[in-house]
Design an enzyme around this catalytic site. Structure first.
Site, PDB file in Angstrom:
ATOM      1  CB  ALA A  56      -2.191  -0.716  12.946  1.00 59.08           C
ATOM      2  NE  ARG A 104       4.952  -7.333  26.217  1.00 56.53           N
ATOM      3  CZ  ARG A 104       4.636  -7.121  27.394  1.00 56.53           C
ATOM      4  NH1 ARG A 104       3.572  -7.239  27.910  1.00 56.53           N
ATOM      5  NH2 ARG A 104       5.160  -6.591  28.116  1.00 56.53           N
ATOM      6  CG  ASN A 120      -2.214   1.132   0.820  1.00 53.08           C
ATOM      7  OD1 ASN A 120      -2.387   1.301   0.048  1.00 53.08           O
ATOM      8  ND2 ASN A 120      -3.563   0.478   1.694  1.00 53.08           N
ATOM      9  CG  HIS A 142      14.206   1.504   7.566  1.00 51.56           C
ATOM     10  ND1 HIS A 142      14.103   2.372   7.225  1.00 51.56           N
ATOM     11  CD2 HIS A 142      13.193   1.499   6.273  1.00 51.56           C
ATOM     12  CE1 HIS A 142      13.248   3.413   6.605  1.00 51.56           C
ATOM     13  NE2 HIS A 142      12.088   2.548   6.051  1.00 51.56           N
TER      14      HIS A 142
END
Lengths: 203, 170
Positions: free
Chosen positions: A156, A176, A92, A118
């Site tokens: 999210a 977690r 997206n 990254h």
């Protein structure tokens, strides 16, 4: 020529479908141009724009899609690095993937908007491995050295600092993991449906 | 507001069903989809640093921003059913409001799960990069701190403060 005739027939019968087809065709051509220094599979589709740096070795599978949105995606592979994306993965808008050493992404993965992957944070660098059928939702961050197992979901806004086992749900900052009950039949369906025709379901 | 600003704002907000008086828009604003977008009076959409996206998915989808709402850069609101923001609320940079998770956790990932409306009360402060997912409910006068993720599990009461991930009340 046969395909062109079929396209004109489609314009006459269904204008909307023809437009979608045209957009997809332009997207495929755009992808060929943007990833001209990379090894790419068939029908890789870029619906708006991607910032590409291919100093290292970049490999994209078949039917990888980059959706349109507010901010273009970023796919950076620095010198000596390796960046691999499996078949039918979806990206997206605003996704940022940077490979200084190695980032491997499996097949049929879904990356929500503003996901950061990254493999180097300035001090520490370690390869990132993301399995098949992984869904990383909006705004999640994957830290260097993390391995995410097949079929997992990263919720999210999470920050993944440790390995995520296969078939689990990672939530929180730091993330977690809890178990996620995966349905193997659904996975097969997903594979069928993740063709470029589904690109318009969510922009 | 100069005449030029007024004209450019009304051009940028031309796809809204209704716009209140004094609404102001700067920068790149994307309003798309077949649904209804309603903006109250003196709404500020400040997209000077990053675009703002207001997206509806079906003709029944509704995005309603109340009076004096301030929407900062990079905010994205996606509505399948409805997203309602009360008066005098401030939405921080890169915050995300959506009333559908778009993919189920298991099963066919491209099937859209059912929606639950997002409701934000009046005088609410939504922090930078906060995410409000399906069924989020924030009471009037509440504060949602930066980076918080609110789901249907946590109902933020009036004048409550929510922070952290997973979100807890302070």
């Amino acid at each position: 020529m046969n395909e062109l005739a079929r396209f004109f027939r489609l314009i006459a019968t269904d204008r909307g479908a023809a437009l979608t087809r045209l957009q997809r065709g332009i997207g495929v051509l755009r992808a060929r141009w943007l990833f001209r220094r990379c090894e790419i599979g068939e029908r890789v589709n870029v619906l708006s724009g991607v910032r590409v740096l291919a100093e290292g070795k970049v490999r994209l599978g078949n039917r990888v899609q980059f959706w349109e949105g507010m901010i273009p995606q970023e796919l950076l592979c620095f010198e000596g690095a390796e960046l691999t994306v499996g078949d039918a993965s979806l990206f997206n808008y605003g996704v940022s993937i940077r490979a200084v050493q190695s980032v491997r992404i499996g097949a049929r993965c879904m990356f929500g908007s503003f996901v950061h992957v990254h493999d180097h944070n300035g001090k520490k660098g370690a390869p990132i491995v993301i399995g098949d059928d992984v869904w990383i939702a909006h705004g999640a961050i994957v830290e260097p050295g993390v391995t995410i197992g097949d079929g997992s979901v990263v919720s999210a806004g999470s920050v993944v600092v440790d390995d995520v086992p296969a078939g689990s749900l990672a939530v929180g900052n730091p993330a977690r993991c809890t178990e996620l009950v995966a349905d193997p039949r659904g996975r097969a369906q997903h594979e069928v449906m993740s063709g470029p025709a589904q690109a318009q379901t969510k922009g | 507001m100069t005449l030029l600003e007024e004209l450019s704002s009304s051009w940028k907000l031309r796809r809204c069903a209704s716009v209140g008086p004094g609404a102001r828009a700067t920068g790149l604003i994307w309003i798309h989809g077949p649904g209804v977008v309603q903006l109250g009076a003196r709404v500020v959409l400040d997209a000077s640093r990053a675009p703002i996206q207001l997206k509806t998915f079906t003709p029944e989808s509704r995005i309603i921003l109340g009076d004096d709402v301030v929407v900062e850069s990079g905010t994205s609101i996606e509505a399948v059913l409805s997203v309602e923001v009360g008066a005098r609320t401030r939405l921080g940079c890169f915050s995300k409001l959506m009333d559908n998770n778009f993919h189920p956790l298991t099963g066919n990932r491209l099937e859209r799960p059912p929606s639950a409306p997002v409701l934000i009360g009046e005088d609410v402060e939504i922090g930078v990069r906060a995410i409000l997912l399906a069924g989020a409910h924030v009471g009037s006068g509440a504060t949602v701190r930066a980076g918080t993720v609110i789901t249907r599990r946590l109902r933020v009461p009036e004048r409550g403060i929510a922070q952290g991930l997973p979100a807890v009340l302070r």
